[in-house]
Structures are given as C-alpha cells and as structure tokens.
Design a protein around this motif. Sequence first.
Motif, PDB file in Angstrom:
ATOM      1  N   ALA A   1       0.823  -1.327   0.480  1.00 23.64           N
ATOM      2  CA  ALA A   1      -0.356   0.012   0.462  1.00 23.64           C
ATOM      3  C   ALA A   1       1.128   1.277   0.063  1.00 23.64           C
ATOM      4  CB  ALA A   1      -0.620   0.140   1.346  1.00 23.64           C
ATOM      5  N   TYR A   2       2.058   0.894   0.363  1.00 19.88           N
ATOM      6  CA  TYR A   2       2.801   2.692   0.887  1.00 19.88           C
ATOM      7  C   TYR A   2       4.125   1.861   0.838  1.00 19.88           C
ATOM      8  CZ  TYR A   2       1.962   2.805   5.643  1.00 19.88           C
ATOM      9  OH  TYR A   2       1.770   2.215   7.350  1.00 19.88           O
ATOM     10  N   SER A   3       5.369   2.837   1.295  1.00 19.76           N
ATOM     11  CA  SER A   3       6.912   2.518   1.639  1.00 19.76           C
ATOM     12  C   SER A   3       7.395   3.514   2.415  1.00 19.76           C
ATOM     13  CB  SER A   3       7.463   1.956   0.809  1.00 19.76           C
ATOM     14  OG  SER A   3       6.407   0.880  -0.640  1.00 19.76           O
ATOM     15  N   GLU A   4       8.016   3.136   2.684  1.00 22.06           N
ATOM     16  CA  GLU A   4       9.218   4.014   4.147  1.00 22.06           C
ATOM     17  C   GLU A   4      10.484   4.095   3.073  1.00 22.06           C
ATOM     18  OE1 GLU A   4       8.061   4.076   7.713  1.00 22.06           O
ATOM     19  OE2 GLU A   4       5.904   5.454   7.524  1.00 22.06           O
ATOM     20  N   THR A   5      11.087   4.809   3.274  1.00 23.16           N
ATOM     21  CA  THR A   5      12.235   4.966   2.534  1.00 23.16           C
ATOM     22  C   THR A   5      13.055   6.048   3.721  1.00 23.16           C
ATOM     23  OG1 THR A   5      12.132   4.803   0.313  1.00 23.16           O
ATOM     24  CG2 THR A   5      13.934   5.815   1.163  1.00 23.16           C
ATOM     25  N   ARG A   6      14.160   5.923   4.438  1.00 28.18           N
ATOM     26  CA  ARG A   6      14.499   6.000   5.195  1.00 28.18           C
ATOM     27  C   ARG A   6      16.384   5.769   5.192  1.00 28.18           C
ATOM     28  NH1 ARG A   6      10.992   7.550   9.316  1.00 28.18           N
ATOM     29  NH2 ARG A   6       9.372   7.011   9.703  1.00 28.18           N
ATOM     30  N   VAL A   7      17.513   6.923   5.667  1.00 28.81           N
ATOM     31  CA  VAL A   7      18.506   6.852   6.019  1.00 28.81           C
ATOM     32  C   VAL A   7      18.917   5.761   6.884  1.00 28.81           C
ATOM     33  CG1 VAL A   7      20.619   8.397   6.559  1.00 28.81           C
ATOM     34  CG2 VAL A   7      18.975   8.814   5.559  1.00 28.81           C
ATOM     35  N   ARG A   8      20.003   4.774   6.869  1.00 27.67           N
ATOM     36  CA  ARG A   8      20.399   3.215   7.000  1.00 27.67           C
ATOM     37  C   ARG A   8      20.916   3.910   7.957  1.00 27.67           C
ATOM     38  NH1 ARG A   8      23.063  -1.283   7.072  1.00 27.67           N
ATOM     39  NH2 ARG A   8      22.171  -3.175   8.504  1.00 27.67           N
ATOM     40  N   MET A   9      22.267   4.644   7.025  1.00 29.39           N
ATOM     41  CA  MET A   9      23.721   4.630   7.801  1.00 29.39           C
ATOM     42  C   MET A   9      23.872   5.494   6.712  1.00 29.39           C
ATOM     43  SD  MET A   9      26.962   4.016   6.608  1.00 29.39           S
ATOM     44  CE  MET A   9      27.295   2.204   5.935  1.00 29.39           C
ATOM     45  N   PHE A  10      25.443   6.300   7.478  1.00 36.16           N
ATOM     46  CA  PHE A  10      25.942   7.322   6.788  1.00 36.16           C
ATOM     47  C   PHE A  10      27.242   7.254   7.361  1.00 36.16           C
ATOM     48  CE2 PHE A  10      24.473  10.227   9.553  1.00 36.16           C
ATOM     49  CZ  PHE A  10      25.745  11.091   9.803  1.00 36.16           C
ATOM     50  N   GLN A  11      28.462   7.551   6.146  1.00 37.53           N
ATOM     51  CA  GLN A  11      29.889   7.904   6.840  1.00 37.53           C
ATOM     52  C   GLN A  11      30.604   8.992   5.833  1.00 37.53           C
ATOM     53  OE1 GLN A  11      31.275   3.767   6.317  1.00 37.53           O
ATOM     54  NE2 GLN A  11      32.361   4.407   4.434  1.00 37.53           N
ATOM     55  N   ILE A  12      31.308   9.835   6.896  1.00 42.53           N
ATOM     56  CA  ILE A  12      32.078  10.991   6.103  1.00 42.53           C
ATOM     57  C   ILE A  12      33.043  10.289   5.953  1.00 42.53           C
ATOM     58  CG2 ILE A  12      32.571  12.965   6.415  1.00 42.53           C
ATOM     59  CD1 ILE A  12      29.849  12.798   6.882  1.00 42.53           C
ATOM     60  N   ASN A  13      34.167  10.441   4.561  1.00 42.32           N
ATOM     61  CA  ASN A  13      35.171  10.108   4.554  1.00 42.32           C
ATOM     62  C   ASN A  13      36.094  11.007   3.533  1.00 42.32           C
ATOM     63  OD1 ASN A  13      34.173   7.015   3.752  1.00 42.32           O
ATOM     64  ND2 ASN A  13      33.028   7.447   2.413  1.00 42.32           N
ATOM     65  N   VAL A  14      37.080  10.676   4.090  1.00 42.11           N
ATOM     66  CA  VAL A  14      38.201  11.667   3.554  1.00 42.11           C
ATOM     67  C   VAL A  14      39.188  10.569   2.833  1.00 42.11           C
ATOM     68  CG1 VAL A  14      40.107  13.090   4.349  1.00 42.11           C
ATOM     69  CG2 VAL A  14      37.966  13.238   5.721  1.00 42.11           C
ATOM     70  N   SER A  15      39.797  11.177   1.529  1.00 48.15           N
ATOM     71  CA  SER A  15      40.725  10.913   0.683  1.00 48.15           C
ATOM     72  C   SER A  15      41.746  11.661  -0.433  1.00 48.15           C
ATOM     73  CB  SER A  15      39.720  10.185  -0.460  1.00 48.15           C
ATOM     74  OG  SER A  15      39.005  11.069  -1.313  1.00 48.15           O
ATOM     75  N   VAL A  16      42.643  11.080  -0.069  1.00 47.18           N
ATOM     76  CA  VAL A  16      43.738  11.488  -1.068  1.00 47.18           C
ATOM     77  C   VAL A  16      43.559  10.600  -2.924  1.00 47.18           C
ATOM     78  CG1 VAL A  16      45.443  12.059  -1.324  1.00 47.18           C
ATOM     79  CG2 VAL A  16      44.650  12.218   1.214  1.00 47.18           C
ATOM     80  N   GLU A  17      43.510  12.027  -3.592  1.00 46.82           N
ATOM     81  CA  GLU A  17      44.194  11.681  -4.780  1.00 46.82           C
ATOM     82  C   GLU A  17      44.841  11.906  -5.981  1.00 46.82           C
ATOM     83  OE1 GLU A  17      39.814  12.500  -6.206  1.00 46.82           O
ATOM     84  OE2 GLU A  17      38.350  11.225  -4.734  1.00 46.82           O
ATOM     85  N   ARG A  18      45.551  11.221  -6.609  1.00 47.30           N
ATOM     86  CA  ARG A  18      46.168  11.767  -7.402  1.00 47.30           C
ATOM     87  C   ARG A  18      45.931  11.929  -8.586  1.00 47.30           C
ATOM     88  NH1 ARG A  18      52.352   9.956  -8.359  1.00 47.30           N
ATOM     89  NH2 ARG A  18      52.093   8.632  -9.443  1.00 47.30           N
ATOM     90  N   ASN A  19      45.946  12.193 -10.232  1.00 44.86           N
ATOM     91  CA  ASN A  19      45.250  11.985 -11.065  1.00 44.86           C
ATOM     92  C   ASN A  19      44.000  11.212 -11.389  1.00 44.86           C
ATOM     93  OD1 ASN A  19      47.993  13.139 -12.437  1.00 44.86           O
ATOM     94  ND2 ASN A  19      48.836  10.814 -12.035  1.00 44.86           N
ATOM     95  N   GLU A  20      43.345  11.393 -10.273  1.00 40.46           N
ATOM     96  CA  GLU A  20      42.028  10.597 -10.474  1.00 40.46           C
ATOM     97  C   GLU A  20      42.209   9.302  -9.249  1.00 40.46           C
ATOM     98  OE1 GLU A  20      39.344  11.658 -13.529  1.00 40.46           O
ATOM     99  OE2 GLU A  20      39.444  13.305 -13.736  1.00 40.46           O
ATOM    100  N   ILE A  21      43.495   9.160  -9.002  1.00 38.89           N
ATOM    101  CA  ILE A  21      43.733   7.519  -8.143  1.00 38.89           C
ATOM    102  C   ILE A  21      43.553   7.786  -6.987  1.00 38.89           C
ATOM    103  CG2 ILE A  21      44.674   5.671  -8.202  1.00 38.89           C
ATOM    104  CD1 ILE A  21      45.234   5.996 -11.506  1.00 38.89           C
ATOM    105  N   CYS A  22      42.700   7.212  -6.354  1.00 39.81           N
ATOM    106  CA  CYS A  22      42.423   6.827  -5.034  1.00 39.81           C
ATOM    107  C   CYS A  22      43.693   6.973  -4.135  1.00 39.81           C
ATOM    108  CB  CYS A  22      41.570   6.001  -4.070  1.00 39.81           C
ATOM    109  SG  CYS A  22      41.573   6.859  -2.053  1.00 39.81           S
ATOM    110  N   VAL A  23      44.763   7.406  -2.946  1.00 37.65           N
ATOM    111  CA  VAL A  23      45.749   6.465  -2.622  1.00 37.65           C
ATOM    112  C   VAL A  23      46.228   6.314  -1.289  1.00 37.65           C
ATOM    113  CG1 VAL A  23      47.575   7.194  -5.242  1.00 37.65           C
ATOM    114  CG2 VAL A  23      47.090   8.741  -2.638  1.00 37.65           C
ATOM    115  N   TRP A  24      45.222   6.872  -0.946  1.00 36.79           N
ATOM    116  CA  TRP A  24      44.713   6.926   1.004  1.00 36.79           C
ATOM    117  C   TRP A  24      43.217   6.995   0.716  1.00 36.79           C
ATOM    118  CZ3 TRP A  24      42.779  10.005   4.443  1.00 36.79           C
ATOM    119  CH2 TRP A  24      42.699   9.620   5.396  1.00 36.79           C
TER     120      TRP A  24
END
Length: 606
Positions: free
Chosen positions: A488-511
């Motif tokens: 009849a209806y559905s509920e969509t909720r946030v289940r999980m979230f996380q904050i990511n910090v990354s280091v990229e060189r030439n669009e390649i993630c190195v850390w």
Amino acid sequence: MLFVLAINAVELDANFFNVPAKGIDLKDVPAIDLDAPSSFPITLQPYLPPKLSGPLKPVTFKYPLLHTSFSSSHEYQFLTDTQTPRCVKFISHIDPQSRRTEEFYAGNFLTGQVEKMFTYPFGNPQEETMIFESFSISPDGTKMIINNQSGAVKSCIVQCKDLKPVKILHAFKDCRFAGWLNDQVAFVNVHHMVNRGLAAFRLSDQKIIWKMKPDVDLRAICPAGRRYITVQKNQFYSPRPDSDTLFLVDAEQGRVIGSFENTEDLPNLPAWSGLFEFVFSPGGIRLAVGDPNGYIRIWDVTTGKKLAEFYTRNSANLIWVNEEYLYCPPSLIHIAKQLPVWEYDEAGTDDEAGNTSLNIHRLGDTLFMTENGLNKKITTVRNLPPLPHDKAAIQKILDLPPEKQFVLRPGMKAALKIDPQFQESKKEIESYMTKMLKENGVEIAETAPVTVSVSVQIEYATTSYAKETGKKIEYADEEEREHGTRPAYSETRVRMFQINVSVERNEICVWSNPNGCHYFDPIESSPFIIPQNDKILDFDDSPAKYAANMAEKILAYTVKGKHPYKELLFKDKLPKQIPNPFVIGASVISLDGTIQTIKQPQLPKE
C-alpha cells in the motif's frame, strides 16, 4: 617424511579441575603510582635473540574431526629453546553432534614430530561448562597457565613435565593470568568488581609483589631479559583524557619508568577492543604500536621518545624482521624511511576459496610461517628464507628523492574538493581541512597534482506495508519484491551514513579513511555514535523508526554544519606522509615456505 605421534597423552577428566578455587586479595597492596617522575633514559643489556641450531623442519598438525573451530586467542605458542624449539598448539573440535573436545599438541621443529600432549575436559561434575580461553607456558616449560571462559575455575597454574600436566598448583575463581615475568612470577588481571587490578603474583609464597590501579592493562613484555613491560590505561574503566597513555614499567622492581612520548595521539578506543598491536623489536630496544586506522608508531624503549609515525594498509600481525625492517602484512616497511619497499602477496591472506591462511612469525633469530588449512584441516609450520628478498631492488626505492617516494608529505601542495551534499557546512569543512593540512605542512592550492576529497556516503532502507493488513511485508528476494505482493505504501529512511576523507592523484585514490561513521541498526536501535542529551532527537514508541529518524536528523545537521558533535566526524588525523603509488616489488610465499619474486619494482620515470 613427517611423523605424527599420539603416545602417552594425558587424558584429563573433569575431576582434574575439581579443586577449591580461591580469590586474590589486592585490597592491602599499595598500587604503583603511574604519575611518578620519569626515570628515562634507561640502559638495556645487549640482547640477541636465541640462535637456533639449524633450520626448522616442517611441523604439521592434523585435525581428525570433520568440523573444526580455531581458538580465538593464543592459537600458537612458540618455545624458544635452542635445543628443542617447539610449537604448542591448542585445537578445538566440534563434531556433528555438537560435542566439543579440546586438545593440546606440541611439534618439535628439529625433528618434525608432533605429539598430542593432553585432552582438555568439557564440563565438570557440577555440569558447569568449562571452555578453554587461553594458555601460556613458563619460560622453562615446567608450568602452564590455563584460562577458562566459564566454570568454577577461571584460571589455574599447572605443573607440567615435558608440557604434560601433572597437577594443579593454584586455582582461582575471579582472575585471568596474562603471562610470565619469569619462571616464578606471573602477571594476573583480577576481575572482582571491588578488588580489581593488574598484579604480579609470586608462586613460591603465593604473594602479590606489586599491583596497579584497576584501569591498567598489560600490553607487551620486552624480550631483553623479560624485565620490562608496557601497560596502558583502560578507557572502559578510566574514561579520562590521558587514558591512552602508554607506560614502561620495571616489572622486577614494581616501578614505573615513565610514559612514552606523544601516546596521547593513540586512538581513544576501549583497551578491551583488541584493536591494538604492541610488538618489541628482536633486541628489545624499539616498540611498534599499530592502531585500527592503519597507523604505526615506533618508540625508543630506552628514552621513551617517538622515532617514527607512518600510515600503512594494515597495522595488525606486525613482525619485526630485524631492527631495520617491520613486516606489516603484506608490506615490508623500512623504518628509517617510513616507506613500504616490498610486498608478499600470499602472506597473511586467504586464498580465493578460503582454504588457506598464511601468517609470518618469529622464533628466536628465525622467521617462519604458519598455514591454517581451513578446509583441508591441516596446520603447517614452515621455515622461511631471510627477508627482505631482493635487497638491490629495495635499495633503488630507498635511494629515490622524497618527492618521488611520497605522493603527499610536508612541503607539498594539494587541492581540496568538498562533496556538494554538505551544503551550508562547506565553508566550515574547508576551514577545518585547511587547518588539518597546514598542521601537516601541506599548503592548499587551487590546482595541484594531489586532491584531498571530503565526501558523504549514505545508505537507505525501504520498508513496505501490505494494503489489507497494514503489516510490514517481508520479501524473500529482489524478484519477489519486484513481482510479489504490492504494498500500500513504502517508507525510505537513512540506514547508515559515513564521512570519508581521501587523497587522490590523477583521479586515483592513494589513501582513504572514514573519519566519522554513524551506523544505525533498525533492530537493536543502537547507533554507534549517539549525541547524548540532544534536544533534536525525540523518542517514539517504535525503536526502528526512532533509529531511522535519528540517522536522518543527524545527517541533516551534519551536512548543514549544525551538528553539535562535529568533532566526532573528523576524529582521525591525515597521514603526514603518504607513499607514492608506484608498483613496489612483490613476491609470493608458497605453501612449502619458498619465496618467489613475481614483480620487479616500477619506479617513477625521471
């Protein structure tokens, strides 16, 4: 050819442990003062690891039953006796009828023979289940500590003859023994809620010779004479700002030498989490500490000064190859350069079928590996050729200038990219990241070969309800969700979230590293990080809805820059140096213990 023996094994029955178990009283013993003035530096006697009389012969432990589980701790203990170096292994079996047997075996590395030492009882006359937890053998091999997970006897010290139990010397009901200072003194953690603490127990007169406060745990024993130990405050019992401080203690005299420099930088995690790694170098003059975020820190044991701090992909199962190299599976790290210089592709990993797990260990002056055959039901211990494997190729990496060894280090520039989902908090995050990079000596630039990126990853959960009953619909699979009962209806909720910090060189993630993670279990309604006493969170009658609503509200406050606990989102530090992602040399450690080079290092072009 291997010989597997099972002769004259001791068959312990439940009556062996049917002895009066006593407690250990710490109330009248003065506690060692952790805040005593530092007495660094100290002088360590020159120490060389025992030199074995010859190469190890393969030792194989066979599992006779179909269903086998492995001990969760102390699966092996290696006895560094130059005359008869041995590997002692505890094996736990669970047969199809769920009846459990637990056995100790010893393998002689000079003969290749394996002998069953004794069988551990399952249950006691009072029908209290006794399940083995851990063991530790005294340096002279005449006594053994046995710790139980449950039962009337929680810990006991057993007299042994050739590693076979003869009689119980002492039995205790409210403690766990953590290891040996020498043949007559053992370290014990007393767990009584009022009478709690780490102590040194002398067997000859059953006296406590010193104790520490309840919030201190034993971390590592220095191999240089076994006199010095490291201890750390346990945050579970000591939730104070200094709870991460690591101390060096003279265990013979019962006094604190001092605290290791900058140990307040260690992650503020409970000491009982089992996420830290503490390993002394072979000569005992250095201490390596690994944390769950992949950082390795090296201290000089004689001065307490920090020598190095660097990031690696794995900070568990650390093994010192020598005073110059540290093995962090699968990488070999050059300590002075703080740089990975080689990889061993099959070490410390499972194969594709999940059949084999390889790990590297040290026995005296010898490196060797253990192979756990998870399906083949065989554990093999084999000798290894000396590491590192290709010294000439490694030297080429070490001779590179720093700007080619590292993709990010002090003195370099980096661009900053913020996820547009952060909306109003973008300026705040830019300011925070700029400050963090500045502390590492990195300057923010509009354009740079290296980009530091901050992003948010969100997972959603959908709940569907039936039209007729209004009850939640449980779909067996995605196909049923697509073609089954229409909700009849559905509920969509946030289940999980996380904050990511990354280091990229030439669009390649190195850390990359998730600096802050909010995880919400809709069944347990137990967020991993909860802003306590926060007025933005309102409890209702549904735990699942409460958890989901909490996730949505915290996420909304985070991306808008209004989260009252925003320091939790960026609690980890960026590495000051991130190695250049050129392909370092790699080798395979095969099941017979040989090392074969499969990849020569590809250095950056001039």
